[in-house]
Design a protein around this motif. Structure first.
Motif, PDB file in Angstrom:
ATOM      1  N   UNK A 307       0.802  -1.220   0.000  1.00  0.00           N
ATOM      2  CA  UNK A 307       0.000   0.000   0.000  1.00  0.00           C
ATOM      3  C   UNK A 307       0.838   1.275   0.000  1.00  0.00           C
ATOM      4  N   UNK A 308       2.106   1.188   0.391  1.00  0.00           N
ATOM      5  CA  UNK A 308       2.968   2.371   0.443  1.00  0.00           C
ATOM      6  C   UNK A 308       3.314   2.850  -0.971  1.00  0.00           C
ATOM      7  N   UNK A 309       3.073   4.145  -1.243  1.00  0.00           N
ATOM      8  CA  UNK A 309       3.291   4.670  -2.592  1.00  0.00           C
ATOM      9  C   UNK A 309       4.751   4.566  -3.011  1.00  0.00           C
ATOM     10  N   UNK A 310       5.661   4.865  -2.102  1.00  0.00           N
ATOM     11  CA  UNK A 310       7.087   4.807  -2.426  1.00  0.00           C
ATOM     12  C   UNK A 310       7.478   3.395  -2.853  1.00  0.00           C
ATOM     13  N   UNK A 311       6.956   2.385  -2.157  1.00  0.00           N
ATOM     14  CA  UNK A 311       7.265   1.004  -2.515  1.00  0.00           C
ATOM     15  C   UNK A 311       6.651   0.630  -3.853  1.00  0.00           C
ATOM     16  N   UNK A 312       5.413   1.078  -4.086  1.00  0.00           N
ATOM     17  CA  UNK A 312       4.758   0.801  -5.367  1.00  0.00           C
ATOM     18  C   UNK A 312       5.537   1.414  -6.526  1.00  0.00           C
ATOM     19  N   UNK A 313       5.948   2.676  -6.364  1.00  0.00           N
ATOM     20  CA  UNK A 313       6.687   3.348  -7.427  1.00  0.00           C
ATOM     21  C   UNK A 313       8.102   2.802  -7.536  1.00  0.00           C
ATOM     22  N   UNK A 314       8.636   2.290  -6.419  1.00  0.00           N
ATOM     23  CA  UNK A 314       9.958   1.662  -6.452  1.00  0.00           C
ATOM     24  C   UNK A 314       9.963   0.400  -7.289  1.00  0.00           C
ATOM     25  N   UNK A 315       8.877  -0.399  -7.216  1.00  0.00           N
ATOM     26  CA  UNK A 315       8.745  -1.589  -8.059  1.00  0.00           C
ATOM     27  C   UNK A 315       8.756  -1.177  -9.530  1.00  0.00           C
ATOM     28  N   UNK A 316       8.096  -0.077  -9.839  1.00  0.00           N
ATOM     29  CA  UNK A 316       8.084   0.424 -11.212  1.00  0.00           C
ATOM     30  C   UNK A 316       9.486   0.785 -11.691  1.00  0.00           C
ATOM     31  N   UNK A 317      10.283   1.403 -10.810  1.00  0.00           N
ATOM     32  CA  UNK A 317      11.646   1.785 -11.184  1.00  0.00           C
ATOM     33  C   UNK A 317      12.468   0.534 -11.508  1.00  0.00           C
ATOM     34  N   UNK A 318      12.324  -0.515 -10.683  1.00  0.00           N
ATOM     35  CA  UNK A 318      13.021  -1.781 -10.951  1.00  0.00           C
ATOM     36  C   UNK A 318      12.603  -2.332 -12.308  1.00  0.00           C
ATOM     37  N   UNK A 319      11.303  -2.322 -12.577  1.00  0.00           N
ATOM     38  CA  UNK A 319      10.782  -2.824 -13.845  1.00  0.00           C
ATOM     39  C   UNK A 319      11.317  -1.996 -15.013  1.00  0.00           C
TER      40      UNK A 319
END
Length: 495
Positions: A307-319
């Protein structure tokens, strides 16, 4: 006498650095237009979450907001063929960047959902122009030996734009919700200004110049983009001969301005095969769901319990980093291994990755504890899916679309194929969440896996290899030998 179907001298021998650098420079400038679409795909994956919280819109309004840009890019794609034939390839690039600039400013300054939608409509038209013109210009200016690599550059810049959008999401997520998404969307105006200014450093396409009868200008461009005068003369001869053949064909059939679309509606067997190839690869590129996966990855993992936005957007950066690495692999090996092997590797790999993602999502949907290993499997599967896309369908769709049509039909044929691409992208993006709510995320990933299996079969049976051939030679790949023999027999009879 040399075999006319043998690869030209452009396809072999050492190259002078000057020619390589100049062609690469021109291809990079043209391809950077594609960064506009990539940035929008990347940044909207996070911005739509912030927009929903700030403007209090429903998920249906959110997916409509995401998909409308792709639907409206259909307008730009269809118009770009005629536009680029009328005003040239260079000025069409400027038109694409200028239109997107206006759209980006409207989105960044939008006080309401309605004006935000208006901005995305305008930006979508600009995206449609840029998607058609970047690979077309690059294909027409590049020698055959490096055309695959250079024409795949638009996909590299799409991926670079996606990664830039992900990074902006991550960096701006902590700002107030009324401000973060506006900066995320409005900042796209900056690269649009730079791209529109790049025209002063770019020559016009030599094939467009020949089509307009400006032979001396075309010769000067070819001298700069070939390794020596001999190769430039050979390329000029092939282009002028192809243009003359096209003109003779149009004259013999009484076609004028509307002749291109008449021919598309009543194609010859060879043109029918070209249309099936170009439209088919664009259809499967977007039916693969790649854009939707990128747009809605945060929603997928939000449903998985992150649910944390930073973690969600961090997954996107990895992708995004993974996707960028693999698109470079494809660009470097496209002219060595050819289009078909990489395309088939990519689509089979996507089918396997989507199957794994479907299994991981299904397990998370039926598990109340949300185990870490299942989340990790899903993250790896998403990264694998976009990576295989970047090896195959991503870059090779732009290469095929820009090189299979003959000169007279190239601009409008490419525009037609890419309009199918944009229509499918919009349809998938605007229905992804609604369908997933009915059959779950796991279910929709299994459907996309099935689509990729069908795509692999289509590519295996219908797409010929075009590696190392000039644009003028590629048309022969789609001709039936019996048809060619019959034509020659008729010509001999008339003589």
């Amino acid at each position: 006498m040399d075999d006319p179907k043998a690869p030209t001298s452009a396809a072999s021998g050492p190259k002078k650095p000057r020619a390589n650098k100049y062609v690469l420079f021109c291809a990079i400038l043209a391809s950077t237009n594609s960064i506009l679409l990539g940035y929008d795909i990347g940044v909207m994956s996070g911005a739509v979450i912030c927009i929903r919280e700030n403007l209090k819109i429903t998920y249906v309004q959110g997916q409509f907001l995401v998909g409308i840009l792709n639907v409206c890019s259909l307008v730009g794609s269809l118009a770009s063929g005629k536009t680029s034939d009328l005003i040239g390839r260079r000025y069409t690039i400027v038109l694409a960047a200028s239109t997107f600039l206006i759209g980006a400013l409207l989105m960044g300054l939008a006080p309401s959902y309605a004006l935000l939608m208006a901005g995305r409509v305008v930006a979508g038209i600009g995206v449609g122009y840029s998607l058609m013109i970047a690979p077309l210009y690059t294909a027409e200016i590049a020698p055959a030996s490096v055309r695959g690599m250079l024409t795949s550059l638009p996909e590299f810049f799409i991926v670079a734009g996606i990664l830039l959008g992900f990074v902006c999401n991550y960096a701006l997520a902590g700002l107030p919700e009324w401000l973060n998404w506006r900066i995320m969307l409005g900042i796209a105006a900056i690269p649009a200004i730079g791209l529109g200014s790049s025209i002063m450093f770019m020559p016009e396409s030599p094939r467009w110049l020949v089509m307009k009868g400006r032979i001396e200008e075309a010769k000067r461009v070819l001298l700069k983009t070939s390794r020596d005068e001999e190769e430039a003369a050979l390329r000029l001869h092939e282009i002028t001969q192809a243009a003359q053949d096209d003109a003779d064909l149009a004259s013999s059939k009484g076609w004028s301005g509307q002749g291109v679309w008449k021919e598309f509606l009543h194609p010859s067997p060879a043109l029918r095969r070209i249309l099936i190839t170009a439209i088919g690869i664009n259809f499967f590129m977007q039916a693969s769901g790649n854009d939707a996966v990128i747009y809605y990855t945060p929603e997928v993992f939000k449903a998985a319990g992150i649910l944390n936005k930073k973690k969600l957007f961090g997954i996107n950066v990895i992708m995004g980093c993974t996707k960028a690495a693999f698109v470079m692999v494809s660009a470097l090996f496209l002219d060595r291994f050819g289009r078909r092997p990489l395309l088939l590797l990519g689509t089979v790999g996507m089918a396997c990755s989507l199957a794994a993602l479907g299994l991981g999502s299904k397990f998370l949907e039926h598990s109340g504890s949300k185990p870490v290993w299942a989340i990790v499997v899903s993250i790896v599967a998403v990264c694998a899916d976009v990576s295989f896309f970047s090896i195959g369908l991503g870059p090779i769709t732009w290469v095929y679309s820009s090189e299979v049509f003959p000169l007279r039909l190239r601009a409008q044929g490419t525009a037609l194929a890419i309009s199918v691409n944009r229509l499918m992208s919009g349809a998938v993006s605007m229905s992804f969440l609604s369908i997933s709510h009915r059959i779950t995320f796991g279910g929709i990933f299994f459907v996309l896996c099935g689509v990729m299996v069908l795509g692999s079969l289509f590519f295996y049976f219908f797409l010929p290899e075009t590696k190392g051939r000039t644009l003028e030679e590629i048309g022969a790949l789609f001709e039936d030998k019996n048809e060619v023999d019959n034509t020659k027999a008729k010509e001999m009879t008339q003589l």
